[in-house]
Write an enzyme that holds these catalytic residues in place. Structure first.
Site, PDB file in Angstrom:
ATOM      1  N   GLY A 115       0.830  -1.212   0.000  1.00 18.07           N
ATOM      2  CA  GLY A 115       0.000   0.000   0.000  1.00 18.07           C
ATOM      3  C   GLY A 115       0.859   1.254   0.000  1.00 18.07           C
ATOM      4  O   GLY A 115       0.479   2.271   0.591  1.00 18.07           O
ATOM      5  N   HIS A 116       2.003   1.210  -0.710  1.00 23.43           N
ATOM      6  CA  HIS A 116       2.975   2.312  -0.612  1.00 23.43           C
ATOM      7  C   HIS A 116       2.508   3.602  -1.273  1.00 23.43           C
ATOM      8  O   HIS A 116       3.110   4.643  -1.076  1.00 23.43           O
ATOM      9  CB  HIS A 116       4.316   1.885  -1.225  1.00 23.43           C
ATOM     10  CG  HIS A 116       4.289   1.803  -2.712  1.00 23.43           C
ATOM     11  ND1 HIS A 116       3.624   0.804  -3.383  1.00 23.43           N
ATOM     12  CD2 HIS A 116       4.820   2.618  -3.673  1.00 23.43           C
ATOM     13  CE1 HIS A 116       3.763   0.989  -4.683  1.00 23.43           C
ATOM     14  NE2 HIS A 116       4.473   2.082  -4.887  1.00 23.43           N
ATOM     15  N   ARG A 160     -12.576  13.941  18.050  1.00 19.22           N
ATOM     16  CA  ARG A 160     -11.634  13.041  17.386  1.00 19.22           C
ATOM     17  C   ARG A 160     -10.207  13.382  17.810  1.00 19.22           C
ATOM     18  O   ARG A 160      -9.900  14.551  18.094  1.00 19.22           O
ATOM     19  CB  ARG A 160     -11.730  13.155  15.856  1.00 19.22           C
ATOM     20  CG  ARG A 160     -13.050  12.684  15.259  1.00 19.22           C
ATOM     21  CD  ARG A 160     -13.229  11.177  15.331  1.00 19.22           C
ATOM     22  NE  ARG A 160     -14.459  10.753  14.688  1.00 19.22           N
ATOM     23  CZ  ARG A 160     -15.644  10.649  15.313  1.00 19.22           C
ATOM     24  NH1 ARG A 160     -15.757  10.962  16.598  1.00 19.22           N
ATOM     25  NH2 ARG A 160     -16.711  10.230  14.659  1.00 19.22           N
ATOM     26  N   GLY A 209      -0.531   4.923  -0.833  1.00 21.08           N
ATOM     27  CA  GLY A 209      -1.506   5.580   0.040  1.00 21.08           C
ATOM     28  C   GLY A 209      -0.816   6.567   0.978  1.00 21.08           C
ATOM     29  O   GLY A 209       0.424   6.640   1.029  1.00 21.08           O
ATOM     30  N   MET A 210      -1.618   7.319   1.729  1.00 21.87           N
ATOM     31  CA  MET A 210      -1.037   8.313   2.650  1.00 21.87           C
ATOM     32  C   MET A 210      -0.149   7.639   3.694  1.00 21.87           C
ATOM     33  O   MET A 210       0.953   8.107   3.989  1.00 21.87           O
ATOM     34  CB  MET A 210      -2.170   9.088   3.333  1.00 21.87           C
ATOM     35  CG  MET A 210      -1.665  10.093   4.333  1.00 21.87           C
ATOM     36  SD  MET A 210      -2.964  11.067   5.096  1.00 21.87           S
ATOM     37  CE  MET A 210      -3.715   9.903   6.213  1.00 21.87           C
ATOM     38  N   VAL A 211      -0.610   6.512   4.243  1.00 22.91           N
ATOM     39  CA  VAL A 211       0.155   5.828   5.289  1.00 22.91           C
ATOM     40  C   VAL A 211       1.377   5.126   4.684  1.00 22.91           C
ATOM     41  O   VAL A 211       2.499   5.256   5.177  1.00 22.91           O
ATOM     42  CB  VAL A 211      -0.735   4.800   6.028  1.00 22.91           C
ATOM     43  CG1 VAL A 211       0.092   3.937   6.971  1.00 22.91           C
ATOM     44  CG2 VAL A 211      -1.834   5.528   6.802  1.00 22.91           C
ATOM     45  N   LYS A 225     -11.130  -5.037   9.957  1.00 20.93           N
ATOM     46  CA  LYS A 225      -9.882  -4.764  10.683  1.00 20.93           C
ATOM     47  C   LYS A 225      -9.766  -5.632  11.938  1.00 20.93           C
ATOM     48  O   LYS A 225      -8.660  -6.041  12.318  1.00 20.93           O
ATOM     49  CB  LYS A 225      -9.787  -3.270  11.032  1.00 20.93           C
ATOM     50  CG  LYS A 225      -9.471  -2.401   9.830  1.00 20.93           C
ATOM     51  CD  LYS A 225      -8.071  -2.703   9.313  1.00 20.93           C
ATOM     52  CE  LYS A 225      -7.752  -2.011   8.008  1.00 20.93           C
ATOM     53  NZ  LYS A 225      -6.452  -2.442   7.458  1.00 20.93           N
ATOM     54  N   TYR A 237     -15.977  -1.825   7.878  1.00 20.83           N
ATOM     55  CA  TYR A 237     -14.521  -1.629   7.903  1.00 20.83           C
ATOM     56  C   TYR A 237     -13.962  -2.145   9.226  1.00 20.83           C
ATOM     57  O   TYR A 237     -12.928  -2.814   9.270  1.00 20.83           O
ATOM     58  CB  TYR A 237     -14.234  -0.133   7.741  1.00 20.83           C
ATOM     59  CG  TYR A 237     -12.785   0.248   7.808  1.00 20.83           C
ATOM     60  CD1 TYR A 237     -11.931  -0.002   6.735  1.00 20.83           C
ATOM     61  CD2 TYR A 237     -12.258   0.885   8.932  1.00 20.83           C
ATOM     62  CE1 TYR A 237     -10.594   0.362   6.793  1.00 20.83           C
ATOM     63  CE2 TYR A 237     -10.932   1.265   8.991  1.00 20.83           C
ATOM     64  CZ  TYR A 237     -10.106   1.002   7.923  1.00 20.83           C
ATOM     65  OH  TYR A 237      -8.780   1.369   7.985  1.00 20.83           O
ATOM     66  N   HIS A 268     -11.819  11.906   4.704  1.00 22.82           N
ATOM     67  CA  HIS A 268     -12.005  12.121   6.142  1.00 22.82           C
ATOM     68  C   HIS A 268     -12.202  13.618   6.408  1.00 22.82           C
ATOM     69  O   HIS A 268     -12.035  14.441   5.505  1.00 22.82           O
ATOM     70  CB  HIS A 268     -10.796  11.594   6.915  1.00 22.82           C
ATOM     71  CG  HIS A 268     -10.696  10.100   6.905  1.00 22.82           C
ATOM     72  ND1 HIS A 268      -9.857   9.424   6.064  1.00 22.82           N
ATOM     73  CD2 HIS A 268     -11.354   9.154   7.612  1.00 22.82           C
ATOM     74  CE1 HIS A 268      -9.992   8.124   6.263  1.00 22.82           C
ATOM     75  NE2 HIS A 268     -10.898   7.923   7.191  1.00 22.82           N
ATOM     76  N   SER A 277      -7.256   0.469  12.934  1.00 27.40           N
ATOM     77  CA  SER A 277      -7.886   1.784  13.064  1.00 27.40           C
ATOM     78  C   SER A 277      -8.570   1.877  14.427  1.00 27.40           C
ATOM     79  O   SER A 277      -9.019   0.858  14.973  1.00 27.40           O
ATOM     80  CB  SER A 277      -8.935   1.931  11.968  1.00 27.40           C
ATOM     81  OG  SER A 277      -9.825   2.981  12.267  1.00 27.40           O
ATOM     82  N   SER A 278      -8.700   3.099  14.930  1.00 28.37           N
ATOM     83  CA  SER A 278      -9.368   3.277  16.223  1.00 28.37           C
ATOM     84  C   SER A 278     -10.862   2.949  16.141  1.00 28.37           C
ATOM     85  O   SER A 278     -11.515   2.777  17.164  1.00 28.37           O
ATOM     86  CB  SER A 278      -9.174   4.712  16.727  1.00 28.37           C
ATOM     87  OG  SER A 278      -9.651   5.631  15.769  1.00 28.37           O
ATOM     88  N   CYS A 279     -11.396   2.815  14.921  1.00 31.71           N
ATOM     89  CA  CYS A 279     -12.842   2.528  14.803  1.00 31.71           C
ATOM     90  C   CYS A 279     -13.172   1.058  15.083  1.00 31.71           C
ATOM     91  O   CYS A 279     -14.331   0.679  15.046  1.00 31.71           O
ATOM     92  CB  CYS A 279     -13.377   2.935  13.447  1.00 31.71           C
ATOM     93  SG  CYS A 279     -12.891   1.829  12.138  1.00 31.71           S
ATOM     94  N   PRO A 299      -4.021   2.995  14.865  1.00 35.10           N
ATOM     95  CA  PRO A 299      -3.804   4.451  14.879  1.00 35.10           C
ATOM     96  C   PRO A 299      -5.077   5.241  15.149  1.00 35.10           C
ATOM     97  O   PRO A 299      -6.181   4.788  14.829  1.00 35.10           O
ATOM     98  CB  PRO A 299      -3.317   4.755  13.454  1.00 35.10           C
ATOM     99  CG  PRO A 299      -3.206   3.463  12.737  1.00 35.10           C
ATOM    100  CD  PRO A 299      -3.980   2.444  13.508  1.00 35.10           C
TER     101      PRO A 299
END
Ligand code: GFB
Length: 318
Positions: free
Chosen positions: A17-18, A215, A20-22, A146, A142, A185, A113-115, A169
Site C-alpha cells: 500500500g505504498h 476526534r 496511500g497516505m500511510v 480490521k 470496515y 475524512h 484503526s481506532s474505529c 492508529p
C-alpha cells in the site's frame, strides 16, 4: 514489555500500500533505515487475488511487511460502500497474512484503526476494550474487517508461531491525503472547503453533523515513526494503540482549519449528515511506555498539509 528485537537494518521490507497516505509516509521513514524497501503497484499486484499475492511474495521474499494497504475512507464513504469496505479489506489481510506465513516472513505489522473499538467504549480507549460492545454502525463493515485482521495476526502467532503484530492508529492526516469531498475524512475535507470558501469570498463553511463529536488526530509522519519503532521492539499478540494523546471537537477543528487557511466567515453545521462515534480518544500508554512520543502538533500539521494542498492545486489556481 518483553522485547524480541527485530532490527530492520539489512532486511528486505515490503510496504504493502505504498501509494496511500500511510504507505508513502512509511516509505519516507524507512528511507532513513539501512533496509531495502520493496513496493508493488496496483497494476502489478492486486492484493485481493490470492495466487498473485503468493507469486509476488515467492518472487520478492520480503523479511518484513508493513500491511498498510486497505480500502479506506471517511464516514460517508464507509456508510455508502459497506461491501467494498468489508470484502476488499478481508481479502487483502487474509491473502497477505497467509502468504507471509507460507513464505516464512520474519515479521508483519498490520495497520488497523481506532474505529475497531465499541462505539460506547470508556475514554481514553484501551486495547482491552476490543470486542466489549457494539460498533458504530456507519463504519462497522470496515471495523469488522480490521478486527478480523487483528485476529488473523493473533491466530497465526498462536498456531504457527509467526511474529505478526497489529497497531491501531488514531484518525490520521498528512500529505497525500484524499481531498475528495464525498469520500475523504474530515480534516482534508475541511481544508478543501475552507480554501474554496476563502477564494470565493463565501460567507459560510459547512460542517457535517452536529460538530460535537470529538476526534484525536495524528500526523501520518508520527504514525510512520511509531510503526518503525514498534516493528523493531514489539512482539506480542495484543494490538498497540498509536495516538497523539489529545482529542478535539469537530467544531473546534473547523475553527482551527479556518484560522490556518485564513477563512473568516461563519461555520454552519449540517445535521442531515452523520456524526458517527461521539468520541474516539485512544489510551496510548502501552506505546508511551516504550519511550515513543509524537512530535507534530495539530496546528503545525494542518499548516503543513494546507501548504501541500495549495502546491497540488497550483495549476488549477493560476
Ligand atoms: O473523518 P470522518 O469522516 O471519520 O468524520 P470518522 C469525523 C467527524 O467529522 C464526523 C464530521 O462526525 C463527521 O460528521 N465532519 C464534519 C466531516 N465535516 C465533515 C466533512 O466535510 N467530511 C467528513 N468526512 N466528515 C472514520 C471511519 O470515521 O474514521 C473510518 O468511517 C476510519 O472507518 C476513520 O476508521 C479513521 O472518525 O467518523
Amino acid at each position: 514489555m518483553p522485547s524480541e528485537g527485530f532490527p530492520l537494518a539489512g532486511k528486505r521490507v515490503w510496504v504493502a500500500g505504498h501509494r496511500g497516505m500511510v504507505g508513502s509516509a512509511l516509505v519516507r521513514r524507512l528511507e532513513r533505515e539501512a533496509c531495502t524497501i520493496l513496493t508493488a503497484g496496483r497494476t502489478e499486484l492486486d492484493l485481493r487475488r490470492q495466487d498473485a499475492v503468493e507469486r509476488w511474495m515467492m518472487a520478492h521474499r520480503p523479511d518484513a511487511i508493513f500491511l498498510a494497504a486497505a480500502k479506506v475512507g471517511g464516514i460517508l464513504a464507509n456508510d455508502r460502500a459497506p461491501a467494498d469496505f468489508l470484502y476488499d479489506n478481508l481479502l487483502i489481510e487474509a491473502n497477505v497474512v497467509e502468504a507471509a506465513y507460507r513464505t516464512g516472513v520474519g515479521k508483519l505489522m498490520l495497520l488497523g484503526s481506532s474505529c475497531i473499538y465499541p462505539k460506547s467504549a470508556d475514554q481514553p480507549i484501551s486495547e482491552d476494550a476490543l470486542l466489549t460492545g457494539p460498533l458504530e454502525p456507519t463504519n462497522q463493515w470496515y471495523a469488522i474487517a480490521k478486527i478480523a485482521g487483528i485476529k488473523l495476526c493473533q491466530a497465526y502467532r498462536r498456531q504457527h508461531g509467526c511474529d505478526f503484530i497489529s497497531v491501531m492508529p488514531a484518525n490520521l492526516y498528512g500529505p497525500g491525503d484524499n481531498f475528495d469531498l464525498e469520500t475523504s475524512h474530515v480534516l482534508p475535507a475541511l481544508i478543501r472547503k475552507a480554501h474554496a470558501a476563502k477564494l470565493s469570498n463565501a460567507d459560510t463553511l459547512e460542517i457535517w453533523g452536529s460538530g460535537t463529536p470529538r476526534r484525536e488526530f495524528l500526523h501520518v509522519d508520527d504514525l510512520a515513526d511509531a510503526c518503525v519503532h514498534l516493528m523493531s521492539i514489539y512482539s506480542q499478540d495484543c494490538p498497540v494503540n498509536i495516538g497523539f494523546g489529545v482529542d478535539i471537537p469537530i467544531l473546534d477543528l473547523a475553527r482551527l482549519v479556518a484560522e490556518v487557511v485564513g477563512f473568516e466567515g461563519t461555520l454552519r453545521c449540517d445535521p442531515t449528515k452523520p456524526d458517527g462515534t461521539p468520541r474516539k480518544l485512544l489510551d496510548s500508554r502501552r506505546l508511551r511506555a516504550t519511550g515513543w512520543q509524537p512530535r507534530i502538533g495539530l496546528r503545525d500539521g494542518i499548516a503543513q498539509v494546507y501548504a501541500h494542498y495549495q502546491q497540488q492545486m497550483q495549476p488549477c489556481v493560476s
